[in-house]
Design an enzyme around this catalytic site. Structure first.
Site, mmCIF file in Angstrom:
data_model
loop_
_atom_site.group_PDB
_atom_site.id
_atom_site.type_symbol
_atom_site.label_atom_id
_atom_site.label_comp_id
_atom_site.label_asym_id
_atom_site.label_seq_id
_atom_site.Cartn_x
_atom_site.Cartn_y
_atom_site.Cartn_z
ATOM 1 N N GLY A 53 -0.849 4.879 2.527
ATOM 2 C CA GLY A 53 -0.122 5.448 3.668
ATOM 3 C C GLY A 53 -0.820 5.458 5.008
ATOM 4 C CD1 TRP A 55 -1.977 0.139 8.033
ATOM 5 C CD2 TRP A 55 -0.324 -1.354 8.289
ATOM 6 N NE1 TRP A 55 -2.546 -1.109 8.210
ATOM 7 C CE2 TRP A 55 -1.567 -2.034 8.365
ATOM 8 C CE3 TRP A 55 0.845 -2.094 8.415
ATOM 9 C CZ2 TRP A 55 -1.646 -3.420 8.565
ATOM 10 C CZ3 TRP A 55 0.762 -3.469 8.617
ATOM 11 C CH2 TRP A 55 -0.461 -4.109 8.697
ATOM 12 C CG ASP A 85 3.308 0.816 -2.123
ATOM 13 O OD1 ASP A 85 2.669 0.227 -1.239
ATOM 14 O OD2 ASP A 85 3.035 0.698 -3.346
ATOM 15 C CG ASP A 101 9.297 -5.257 -6.738
ATOM 16 O OD1 ASP A 101 8.982 -5.828 -5.674
ATOM 17 O OD2 ASP A 101 9.138 -5.756 -7.863
ATOM 18 C CG ASP A 126 -1.705 -3.744 4.888
ATOM 19 O OD1 ASP A 126 -2.191 -4.875 5.018
ATOM 20 O OD2 ASP A 126 -2.398 -2.728 4.697
ATOM 21 C CE LYS A 166 -2.950 -7.349 2.916
ATOM 22 N NZ LYS A 166 -3.843 -6.196 2.836
#
Ligand code: SAM
Length: 317
Positions: A53, A55, A85, A101, A126, A166
């Site tokens: 957490g 971000w 998440d 997911d 990320d 990312k």
């Protein structure tokens, strides 16, 4: 590595604890914002692959908290932050959590529902799979995660919006760049100073969401498959660029930050504290249900004489 030794070798790990961030990754998003001003004007944001957490904390502290403290801000004007998440995470002020997911269509639907017909200004991702160390494999799985994030982007991001994801640099980086370039007029691959040089990670900073004319969300994968193929060249390459040949694309790559910032590959002396000895801080928020919890439970049980295969994974018990 002991805690004090880790504090010495990893300045961003130490600073994260001192400043109350759950993970050192917070600095990556902060440094990307310093360079690209990604938070400017943002009211609605999606944080994909958000646990533990840090971000989401950055988004809360930079968007939600200042708005809440502003005397002019009404309840309905507060920024909306939705974080997703696979893992649960401890609550963060102003952040709505969805456990799921991101490669699953149902998760995307839940996110879209939270926006209630409105669109997001920013989507950040990320996400990282469990890294195997096989670079081609890790890069492939990572690119699948980005494409899942892009699917969500095509449903929730407003035209003109931004997407930060990312990436793992590797042989298919140009393909990924061209795929992202189909949807954004400006795509830069950035390496924040807090991301170690030894790591293949970087971040795609995509600005000005502008899907191709007539684009339908259900055609996303069909369109992406055309990128870099001769059949796709005619209708796509003028937007996304060429993978080969004299007009091959060159990816804009930016190292964020200047020499005044901390270098993540250097060790820094520990600050001296009162009494002379240094006391390492505990992590701000340990994960509440980490994937390794089951393994630890099994190890503990087997050392107490129980057979390891009699232990049920904690998610099922
Ligand atoms: C590097 S961590 C994210 C760190 C986070 N940005 C922070 O600052 O605390 C990567 C996360 O990706 C999540 N993840 C990996 N695959 C996922 C998937 N398919 N759907 C949702 N989350 C996923 C993992 O559970 C993990 O929490």
């Amino acid at each position: 590595m002991g805690k004090a030794s880790k504090d010495k070798r990893d300045i961003y790990y130490r600073k994260a604890k001192e400043e109350g961030w759950r993970a050192r990754s917070a600095f990556k998003l902060l440094q990307i914002d310093q360079e690209f001003n990604i938070f400017h004007g943002v009211k609605r944001v999606v944080d994909l692959c958000a646990a533990p957490g840090s971000w989401s904390q950055v988004l809360s502290r930079n968007l939600y908290v200042p708005a809440k403290q502003s005397p002019d801000c009404k309840e309905g004007d507060l920024p909306l932050i939705v974080a997703i998440d696979l893992q649960p995470m401890a609550p963060i002020e102003g952040v709505i959590q969805v456990q799921g997911d991101i490669t699953n269509a149902r998760t995307a639907e839940v996110v879209i529902r939270h926006f209630d017909g409105c669109k997001a200004d920013l989507v950040v991702c990320d996400g990282a799979p469990d890294v195997t160390g096989l670079h081609d494999m890790d890069e492939f799985v990572q690119s699948q995660l980005i494409l899942a994030a892009l699917t969500i982007v095509t449903h929730v991001l407003k035209v003109g919006g931004k997407f930060v994801a990312k990436i793992f640099r590797g042989k298919d980086t140009s393909l990924l760049y061209c795929q992202l370039k189909l949807f954004f007029s400006q795509v830069t691959f950035a390496k924040p100073k807090s991301s170690r040089n030894s790591s293949i990670e970087a971040f795609a900073v995509c600005e000005n969401y502008s899907p191709p004319e007539g684009f339908k969300e259900e055609d996303l994968y069909h369109l992406l498959e055309k990128v870099g193929t001769p059949s796709g060249a005619d209708d796509l390459d003028c937007r996304s660029g060429w993978l080969e040949g004299p007009n091959k694309v060159y990816i804009p790559f930016l190292a964020c930050g200047d020499l005044s910032g901390y270098d993540s590959d250097r060790s820094y002396p520990l600050p001296s504290t009162e009494g002379g000895s240094y006391r390492s801080l505990d992590p701000v928020q340990p994960p509440i249900a980490p994937p390794y919890k089951t393994a630890l439970e099994m190890k503990k049980a087997s050392s107490h004489g129980a057979s390891a295969d009699t232990i049920r994974p904690s998610a099922e018990s």
